[in-house]
Design an enzyme around this catalytic site. Structure first.
Site, PDB file in Angstrom:
ATOM      1  N   ARG A 195       0.854  -1.181   0.000  1.00  0.00           N
ATOM      2  CA  ARG A 195       0.000   0.000   0.000  1.00  0.00           C
ATOM      3  C   ARG A 195       0.892   1.233   0.000  1.00  0.00           C
ATOM      4  O   ARG A 195       1.923   1.269   0.688  1.00  0.00           O
ATOM      5  CB  ARG A 195      -0.923   0.017   1.235  1.00  0.00           C
ATOM      6  CG  ARG A 195      -2.112  -0.926   1.133  1.00  0.00           C
ATOM      7  CD  ARG A 195      -3.098  -0.447   0.070  1.00  0.00           C
ATOM      8  NE  ARG A 195      -4.245  -1.329  -0.079  1.00  0.00           N
ATOM      9  CZ  ARG A 195      -4.317  -2.313  -0.968  1.00  0.00           C
ATOM     10  NH1 ARG A 195      -3.282  -2.551  -1.763  1.00  0.00           N
ATOM     11  NH2 ARG A 195      -5.395  -3.046  -1.065  1.00  0.00           N
ATOM     12  N   GLU A 236      -3.548   7.674  -4.985  1.00  0.00           N
ATOM     13  CA  GLU A 236      -3.798   7.121  -6.317  1.00  0.00           C
ATOM     14  C   GLU A 236      -5.064   7.740  -6.916  1.00  0.00           C
ATOM     15  O   GLU A 236      -6.049   7.940  -6.199  1.00  0.00           O
ATOM     16  CB  GLU A 236      -3.927   5.599  -6.233  1.00  0.00           C
ATOM     17  CG  GLU A 236      -2.616   4.952  -5.783  1.00  0.00           C
ATOM     18  CD  GLU A 236      -2.696   3.431  -5.677  1.00  0.00           C
ATOM     19  OE1 GLU A 236      -3.793   2.866  -5.915  1.00  0.00           O
ATOM     20  OE2 GLU A 236      -1.678   2.821  -5.339  1.00  0.00           O
ATOM     21  N   HIS A 265      -0.612   0.448 -10.165  1.00  0.00           N
ATOM     22  CA  HIS A 265      -1.304  -0.489  -9.273  1.00  0.00           C
ATOM     23  C   HIS A 265      -1.854  -1.684 -10.052  1.00  0.00           C
ATOM     24  O   HIS A 265      -3.051  -1.954 -10.074  1.00  0.00           O
ATOM     25  CB  HIS A 265      -2.426   0.220  -8.510  1.00  0.00           C
ATOM     26  CG  HIS A 265      -2.796  -0.481  -7.235  1.00  0.00           C
ATOM     27  ND1 HIS A 265      -3.264   0.175  -6.124  1.00  0.00           N
ATOM     28  CD2 HIS A 265      -2.773  -1.800  -6.879  1.00  0.00           C
ATOM     29  CE1 HIS A 265      -3.514  -0.686  -5.147  1.00  0.00           C
ATOM     30  NE2 HIS A 265      -3.221  -1.891  -5.593  1.00  0.00           N
TER      31      HIS A 265
END
Length: 321
Positions: free
Chosen positions: A235, A264, A282
């Protein structure tokens, strides 16, 4: 007589389009993000939903949980659960299913792709060739990956899979967790700082959330040192992104490979200007095989909870274990 289908609140569109269709086929689904006025929809219809579906990226905020007085179960697409409001869900007494195990291999694969790219400069060399620089100069020498010391922060399912990949690269592996993993064949170091000081390459596979926020800070990066590399497939919140950008720019660490970011989809602008960091959007679980397996587990968790009151895979803090 037609069978009444359970009503399901879908927080938003799922990462796999086919899953949206499969949920709609099996349940009476309302997608909250597609409502003209989501808050009004919750106020008027929230009491009708016992089940909800979301993803690790979207999470489920307290305002939504609080608007679902009959909520019993949430099925989440992904392994992270830091974006799910734990306090609100526990107060509601709602159980939560997620999708561990099925994405371990692909996340570990991407961790090694980022590791190899960062150490060998693959993305940078691609840009070098495309610009036509090869005819003018030599690319330069980079760092060997095999045989290095690999530190893993977070020796869970994914961390263990990364460690297995490391054996094929003749790497020495050590790790840090809150406590040693019983039966783990690798050296345990009692602090993240010690692990960073020991490692040539530090891979982050720890869970997100407030408990791990910014644990990889300027001090840890300084311990990793000017020959060290950082890889994060966990993360973005685990790493102090501003401190990382500063360490990369000043060459206090050699390089990094990142699949996750604090905000993000907006990586820190300073990172975008640096050649010694590899940036991915991601995508660690983003393969056809893994996304299909995750979708199947989302459906299975929901089906099993409705049938038995217990999902196949439940987050560790989920209510009424």
């Amino acid at each position: 007589m037609a069978t009444i289908r359970p009503r399901v609140l879908q927080y938003g569109k799922m990462p796999l389009t086919q899953l949206d269709a499969e949920l709609a086929q099996a349940y009476e689904v309302s997608i909250l993000s597609e409502q003209p006025d989501p808050e009004r929809f919750l106020a008027e219809h929230g009491g009708q939903f016992e089940y909800a579906v979301t993803s690790a990226a979207m999470g489920l905020p307290a305002r939504v949980v609080d608007a679902l007085p009959k909520l019993k179960f949430v099925s989440s697409f992904g392994v992270g659960f830091d974006a799910l409001d734990k306090g609100a869900l526990l107060r509601r007494g709602a159980r939560v299913g997620y999708t561990p195990g099925v994405l371990d291999d692909c996340v570990a694969d991407l961790a090694f792709a980022l590791l190899l790219d960062a150490t060998r400069g693959l993305s940078e060399s691609d840009r070098f060739v495309r610009r036509g620089d090869w005819s003018k100069s030599r690319f330069g020498i980079r760092t060997r990956a095999s045989g290095k010391r690999l530190g893993i922060f977070g020796m869970g399912r994914i961390g263990s899979t990364v460690a297995r990949r490391a054996s094929g690269f003749d790497m020495e592996v050590a790790y840090h967790n809150r406590c040693p993993v019983e039966g783990a064949p690798h050296q345990y170091l009692p602090s993240l700082l010690e692990l960073a000081r020991w490692a040539d390459i530090l891979v982050i596979t720890a869970a997100g959330g407030e408990g791990t926020r910014h644990l990889v800070n300027a001090e840890v990066l300084a311990a990793l040192g000017p020959q060290g590399f950082l890889v994060n497939v966990a993360r973005g919140s685990v790493v102090d992104e501003a401190a990382l950008a500063d360490a990369l720019e000043s060459k206090r660490i050699a390089g990094a490979g990142l699949d996750v970011f604090e905000d993000e989809p907006r990586p820190l602008p300073a990172l975008l200007a640096l050649d010694n960091v590899v940036l991915a959007p991601h995508i660690a679980s983003g393969t056809h095989e893994t996304r299909r397996a995750m979708a199947d587990l989302v459906l299975h968790n929901l089906q099993q909870f409705i049938a038995t009151g217990r999902p196949a895979a439940e987050v560790p803090w989920s209510a009424a274990q």
